[in-house]
Write a protein that holds these residues in place. Structure first.
Motif, mmCIF file in Angstrom:
data_model
loop_
_atom_site.group_PDB
_atom_site.id
_atom_site.type_symbol
_atom_site.label_atom_id
_atom_site.label_comp_id
_atom_site.label_asym_id
_atom_site.label_seq_id
_atom_site.Cartn_x
_atom_site.Cartn_y
_atom_site.Cartn_z
ATOM 1 N N ALA A 179 2.509 -13.987 0.843
ATOM 2 C CA ALA A 179 2.318 -12.920 -0.140
ATOM 3 C C ALA A 179 0.988 -12.954 -0.888
ATOM 4 N N PRO A 180 0.410 -14.131 -1.227
ATOM 5 C CA PRO A 180 -0.755 -14.120 -2.118
ATOM 6 C C PRO A 180 -1.943 -13.279 -1.646
ATOM 7 N N ILE A 181 -2.323 -13.341 -0.371
ATOM 8 C CA ILE A 181 -3.488 -12.577 0.072
ATOM 9 C C ILE A 181 -3.218 -11.068 0.058
ATOM 10 N N PRO A 182 -2.072 -10.571 0.560
ATOM 11 C CA PRO A 182 -1.789 -9.150 0.380
ATOM 12 C C PRO A 182 -1.779 -8.711 -1.084
ATOM 13 N N VAL A 183 -1.256 -9.562 -1.976
ATOM 14 C CA VAL A 183 -1.282 -9.235 -3.408
ATOM 15 C C VAL A 183 -2.721 -9.086 -3.890
ATOM 16 N N ALA A 184 -3.594 -10.007 -3.501
ATOM 17 C CA ALA A 184 -4.995 -9.932 -3.915
ATOM 18 C C ALA A 184 -5.657 -8.668 -3.388
ATOM 19 N N PHE B 270 0.815 -1.209 0.000
ATOM 20 C CA PHE B 270 0.000 0.000 0.000
ATOM 21 C C PHE B 270 0.850 1.261 0.000
ATOM 22 N N SER B 271 2.009 1.211 0.633
ATOM 23 C CA SER B 271 2.797 2.436 0.775
ATOM 24 C C SER B 271 3.721 2.697 -0.404
ATOM 25 N N ILE B 272 4.117 1.643 -1.155
ATOM 26 C CA ILE B 272 5.139 1.849 -2.192
ATOM 27 C C ILE B 272 4.585 1.585 -3.603
ATOM 28 N N CYS B 273 4.549 0.344 -4.023
ATOM 29 C CA CYS B 273 4.140 0.112 -5.421
ATOM 30 C C CYS B 273 3.414 -1.220 -5.600
ATOM 31 N N GLY B 274 2.451 -1.477 -4.725
ATOM 32 C CA GLY B 274 1.544 -2.585 -4.930
ATOM 33 C C GLY B 274 2.191 -3.953 -4.907
ATOM 34 N N ALA B 275 1.742 -4.799 -5.833
ATOM 35 C CA ALA B 275 2.158 -6.195 -5.837
ATOM 36 C C ALA B 275 3.659 -6.355 -6.041
ATOM 37 N N SER B 276 4.284 -5.466 -6.811
ATOM 38 C CA SER B 276 5.726 -5.561 -7.030
ATOM 39 C C SER B 276 6.487 -5.380 -5.716
ATOM 40 N N ALA B 277 6.051 -4.423 -4.911
ATOM 41 C CA ALA B 277 6.697 -4.183 -3.620
ATOM 42 C C ALA B 277 6.476 -5.353 -2.669
ATOM 43 N N ILE B 278 5.286 -5.941 -2.710
ATOM 44 C CA ILE B 278 5.011 -7.113 -1.876
ATOM 45 C C ILE B 278 5.945 -8.254 -2.263
ATOM 46 N N SER C 192 8.592 -9.779 0.360
ATOM 47 C CA SER C 192 8.474 -11.191 0.720
ATOM 48 C C SER C 192 9.757 -11.945 0.402
ATOM 49 N N GLU C 193 10.435 -11.547 -0.674
ATOM 50 C CA GLU C 193 11.733 -12.140 -0.999
ATOM 51 C C GLU C 193 12.761 -11.786 0.066
ATOM 52 N N ALA C 194 12.782 -10.518 0.465
ATOM 53 C CA ALA C 194 13.781 -10.065 1.420
ATOM 54 C C ALA C 194 13.603 -10.712 2.791
ATOM 55 N N ARG C 195 12.347 -10.994 3.157
ATOM 56 C CA ARG C 195 12.064 -11.517 4.492
ATOM 57 C C ARG C 195 11.826 -13.022 4.514
ATOM 58 N N GLY C 196 11.867 -13.660 3.354
ATOM 59 C CA GLY C 196 11.636 -15.096 3.306
ATOM 60 C C GLY C 196 10.218 -15.485 3.659
ATOM 61 N N SER C 197 9.239 -14.642 3.280
ATOM 62 C CA SER C 197 7.845 -14.902 3.650
ATOM 63 C C SER C 197 6.945 -14.982 2.422
#
Length: 335
Positions: free
Chosen positions: A157-162, A136-144, A148-153
């Motif tokens: 990711a799928p529900i926040p992306v949706a 929400f704060s940066i650039c949507g699904a790309s930022a998620i 998620s890559e940086a934090r290993g989570s």
């Protein structure tokens, strides 16, 4: 004895081919109806494909498509984020002035903190609050995807992306309608869109109806938000829970974030011809599109619907916070 055809039997091919096909459908939809952002269509089509009602064949279908879809959602996302840096020149940032840049940074910080608090208050599980706040704060699904890559989570990711896709898509219709009441001029409306809407494609779709001035202002403000991807991802890496990366501490700065920063620096030099920048933009759209098909494929719609109350409430409330902060920033923006 090697047959030389091992790559042809790679288990990822079915998923890659499906991702490419759905990417083609999304591209066509956007070409026919420009108001539909291609990346949004990719998430939706991926989610629909991942939840096809195939009965007894569902398990086999997901096993067949899973490796390629997972690879797309991870590896193509990293490459697409690197190329995203070619969209941003530091000269564009300088044109906003120090006050304008600080206001946008304030919007990002406020949006991240507000969304994080809302998501935690509504008890979204796992790393979803952090990922939703990033989107929400940066650039949507790309930022998620980056966070998620940086934090290993990646599993969270799928529900926040949706959710970020849902709200960003609604913004395409809601913000222009709201401006009929607010009466912002094209410059201020563009700034509001750039400060409030999530995905770059959604920003373009929302602002373009107000004319060239609004579109240019929206894109510049949005790209400053995209620039915040590097420091926010770094903070996300440092604060990742122990064990998130199979017991290993990830690099202080993920390699794809370094690539993103270098791409910004390269664009800023002005040495790249317009044809190269255009080719990079097309490649970035294709890579991020394929990645978002992969992330969409991982969305469990039944789970999403079961948690729809809390998750959707958090997302809509966060959207209101971001839009309010963006509007406040516009009021303070130097003309």
């Amino acid at each position: 004895m090697s047959t030389g055809t091992g790559w042809l039997s790679d288990a990822r091919w079915p998923g890659w081919l499906m991702a490419a096909g759905l990417l083609g459908v999304a591209w066509s939809l956007h070409a026919l109806v420009p108001a539909i952002p291609m990346l949004t269509a990719c998430v939706v089509l991926g989610a629909l494909a991942g939840n096809l009602p195939l009965g007894a064949h569902t398990g086999r279908f997901r096993v067949a498509m899973g490796p390629g879809m997972a690879f797309s959602g991870k590896k193509f996302m990293r490459l697409g984020i690197v190329l995203l840096g070619l969209q941003l020149s530091l000269a564009d940032v300088a044109g906003l002035g120090i006050i304008g840049v600080l206001l946008i940074i304030g919007v990002v910080a406020g949006a991240f903190g507000g969304t994080l608090l809302l998501a935690k208050a509504l008890k979204m599980p796992g790393d979803q609050p952090v990922l939703l706040a990033t989107g929400f704060s940066i650039c949507g699904a790309s930022a998620i995807g980056a966070m998620s890559e940086a934090r290993g989570s990646q599993k969270d990711a799928p529900i926040p992306v949706a959710l970020v896709t849902l709200c960003g898509t609604l913004a395409i219709a809601v913000l222009p309608a709201a401006n009929l009441v607010l009466g912002l001029d094209p410059l201020d409306f563009g700034r509001w869109v750039g400060a409030s809407v999530h995905d770059v494609g959604q920003v373009v779709a929302t602002a373009q109806g107000a004319g060239a001035v609004a579109l240019a202002a929206a894109v510049v403000v949005k790209l400053v938000r995209v620039l915040m991807l590097a420091p926010v991802t770094l903070l996300g890496t440092l604060s990742a829970p122990k064990g998130a990366h199979s017991g290993k501490r990830p690099p202080l700065v993920p390699l794809f974030v370094i690539g993103f920063i270098l791409a910004i620096a390269l664009r800023t030099t002005g040495i790249l011809p317009e044809a190269v920048l255009e080719a990079g933009h097309v490649a970035q759209e294709l890579l991020l599109g394929a990645a978002l098909v992969g992330l969409g494929f991982a969305i469990d719609l039944q789970l999403l619907f079961r948690s729809a109350g809390r998750a959707t409430t958090a997302a809509l409330a966060a959207w209101g916070v971001v839009a309010g902060l963006g509007l406040g920033a516009v009021a303070l923006f130097p003309n």
